[in-house]
Design a protein around this motif. Structure first.
Motif, short mmCIF file in Angstrom:
data_model
loop_
_atom_site.label_atom_id
_atom_site.label_comp_id
_atom_site.label_asym_id
_atom_site.label_seq_id
_atom_site.Cartn_x
_atom_site.Cartn_y
_atom_site.Cartn_z
N ILE A 274 -2.90 0.69 -3.86
CA ILE A 274 -3.89 -0.38 -3.70
C ILE A 274 -5.26 0.21 -3.37
CG2 ILE A 274 -4.60 -2.25 -2.16
CD1 ILE A 274 -1.68 -3.16 -2.13
N ARG A 275 -5.32 1.20 -2.51
CA ARG A 275 -6.61 1.83 -2.20
C ARG A 275 -7.23 2.45 -3.44
NH1 ARG A 275 -3.86 3.46 2.54
NH2 ARG A 275 -3.43 5.51 1.61
N ALA A 276 -6.40 3.12 -4.23
CA ALA A 276 -6.91 3.74 -5.46
C ALA A 276 -7.40 2.68 -6.43
CB ALA A 276 -5.82 4.60 -6.10
N ARG A 277 -6.65 1.61 -6.55
CA ARG A 277 -7.03 0.53 -7.47
C ARG A 277 -8.34 -0.10 -7.03
NH1 ARG A 277 -7.42 -1.51 -12.22
NH2 ARG A 277 -6.52 -3.57 -12.62
N TRP B 268 -6.85 -7.48 13.56
CA TRP B 268 -7.09 -6.66 12.36
C TRP B 268 -8.57 -6.34 12.24
CZ3 TRP B 268 -9.78 -6.17 7.93
CH2 TRP B 268 -9.27 -5.29 6.96
N ILE B 269 -9.44 -7.35 12.49
CA ILE B 269 -10.88 -7.12 12.43
C ILE B 269 -11.30 -6.04 13.42
CG2 ILE B 269 -13.12 -8.18 12.90
CD1 ILE B 269 -11.99 -10.81 11.81
N ALA B 270 -10.75 -6.09 14.63
CA ALA B 270 -11.10 -5.10 15.65
C ALA B 270 -10.69 -3.70 15.25
CB ALA B 270 -10.46 -5.49 16.98
N ALA B 271 -9.58 -3.58 14.50
CA ALA B 271 -9.04 -2.26 14.16
C ALA B 271 -9.52 -1.73 12.82
CB ALA B 271 -7.51 -2.30 14.19
N PHE C 281 -6.65 -0.34 5.00
CA PHE C 281 -7.93 0.33 4.77
C PHE C 281 -9.00 -0.24 5.69
CE2 PHE C 281 -7.16 -2.92 1.45
CZ PHE C 281 -8.12 -3.85 1.80
N GLU C 282 -10.14 0.42 5.74
CA GLU C 282 -11.26 -0.03 6.56
C GLU C 282 -12.25 -0.80 5.69
OE1 GLU C 282 -14.19 1.80 9.96
OE2 GLU C 282 -14.07 2.89 8.07
N VAL C 283 -12.78 -1.87 6.26
CA VAL C 283 -13.81 -2.66 5.60
C VAL C 283 -15.16 -2.26 6.18
CG1 VAL C 283 -14.76 -4.98 5.34
CG2 VAL C 283 -12.32 -4.60 5.03
N ARG C 284 -16.09 -1.90 5.30
CA ARG C 284 -17.39 -1.39 5.76
C ARG C 284 -18.55 -2.34 5.43
NH1 ARG C 284 -14.87 3.38 3.70
NH2 ARG C 284 -14.42 4.86 5.39
#
Length: 405
Positions: A12-15, A86-89, A47-50
């Motif tokens: 999923i990260r790669a996609r 999840w948002i915090a992490a 994954f991380e959301v930036r």
């Protein structure tokens, strides 16, 4: 995490990484497929959301679609708490507030029909009293429930939750966040208990806050648009909405708020132009709630069109009444002049008749000489002429005063 789950996350990260730079339609489709795969497998994104950019960030869009599915399955405070954790992490500090506001308020709007009781919310707040970072978690849950109440226009309930609930107390210093102040101003503007002055004070604090977010602006304008009417409402909304449009020229919602402001100010042509611009922007962007927003915008457009036609009819009727009033005034003056002329004519005829009758009596009877009779006729004629002139002069003087008044 087992090997198969790790493989799923890696794929999923790669996609999603490969979707960076794709157009909005492809990016949304790829993110939607990845979110559905995660949800079906019972796994949260790792994954991380930036950023909080729907147009260019496939990781944010995927996480957004995933949590939308989670809230749709179970639109409760438990899901809001899981989302807050999840948002915090998994979000970068620079975009955490924007992500929180987007997901809490947005999912609250989508799930507005599922309302929890005050007791359930208080129990949820007590359950996380000793949890690290409890204030941040409580803020997310508070915004989620506030989003539901805002969508239902439950103004007094919203004000109570934001000011006196256990969730608000658990949020601690976050109660002075601009988004909370904006929601309180929304509640105050719509309340029949709180004053417009109190609402405007909260609005000013939220609007002038440093680094106010897009959602703060939206909630402030939303509150003004649905406020209990007060003096200067339309002008204030028009000024703030114009400022929002200048700062976010491609935001269809702010353009719609500006149309609402012009509608309140009875500037129907400008209102129609801005609501048409909002419709065009909405068609290009194609947001998740497009159909709901489209219906709302079209309803406003119909209202503006109806008001525009009504104003045109009223202007036509007013012009007709003015013409009729002018015609009535002309007729009144003509009748007035005719009555004056009639009085003058009656005075002249009366004098003439009196002179004729008197002269006949002097001429046909008596033993006076011709010269004496001529003097009598002259005196009679002069007297009657003076009488007629007095009548005519008096009538002219009276009617002249009336005309001036």
């Amino acid at each position: 995490m087992d090997t198969s789950a790790a493989r799923v996350h890696e794929q999923i990260r790669a996609r999603l990484a490969a979707a960076v730079g794709a157009d909005a339609a492809d990016l949304g489709r790829i993110a939607e497929e990845a979110a559905l795969r995660l949800h079906r497998s019972g796994q949260e994104p790792d994954f991380e959301v930036r950023s909080a950019d729907f147009a260019t960030d496939p990781f944010f869009v995927c996480a957004d679609r995933y949590w939308r599915q989670r809230f749709a399955d179970r639109p409760s405070s438990d899901t809001a708490l899981a989302c807050a954790r999840w948002i915090a992490a998994h979000t970068a500090a620079g975009c955490r507030s924007a992500v929180r506001e987007q997901w809490a308020l947005g999912n609250g709007f989508i799930n507005r029909s599922h309302l929890e009781t005050r007791e359930q919310l208080d129990e949820a707040a007590r359950g996380m009293a000793e949890v690290p970072g409890a204030a941040d978690l409580a803020l997310t849950m508070l915004l989620y429930h506030a989003g539901k109440l805002r969508a239902n226009f439950a103004f007094d309930d919203l004000n109570a939750v934001l000011t006196t609930s256990a969730l608000a107390a658990a949020a601690g210093p976050h109660r002075d966040e601009p988004v909370v102040l904006a929601l309180r101003s929304f509640a105050a503007f719509g309340s029949r208990v709180l004053t417009a002055e109190h609402a405007r004070e909260l609005l000013d604090r939220a609007w002038t806050a440093p680094h106010r977010s897009r959602h703060v602006v939206d909630v402030c304008l939303n509150g003004l648009a649905f406020s209990v009417p007060f003096d200067g409402q339309g002008d204030l909304l028009r000024r703030l909405a114009q400022e929002a449009v200048d700062s976010h020229p491609d935001d269809h919602m702010f353009r719609f708020r500006l149309a609402t402001a012009h509608h309140l100010c009875a500037d129907h042509d400008e209102a129609l132009a801005h609501v048409d611009a909002a419709l065009a922007m909405l068609a290009r962007q194609g947001t998740f709630s497009r159909e709901l927003l489209l219906e709302q915008y079209l309803v406003k457009r119909d209202a503006v069109q109806e008001a525009r036609l009504r104003a045109a009819r009223e202007a036509e009727h007013e012009a007709r009444w003015r013409r009729q009033d002018a015609a009535n005034a002309d007729l009144e003056q003509a009748m007035h002049r005719s009555s004056v002329r009639a009085v003058e004519l009656v005075a002249v005829f009366t004098s003439a008749i009196a002179f004729a009758v008197g002269s006949l009596q002097i001429t046909l009877s008596g033993t006076l000489k011709l010269r004496e009779r001529l003097w009598l006729l002259t005196a009679l004629g002069a007297g009657l002429a003076v009488f007629a002139l007095l009548i005519i002069g008096g009538t002219w003087l009276i009617t002249r005063r009336r005309s001036r008044s």
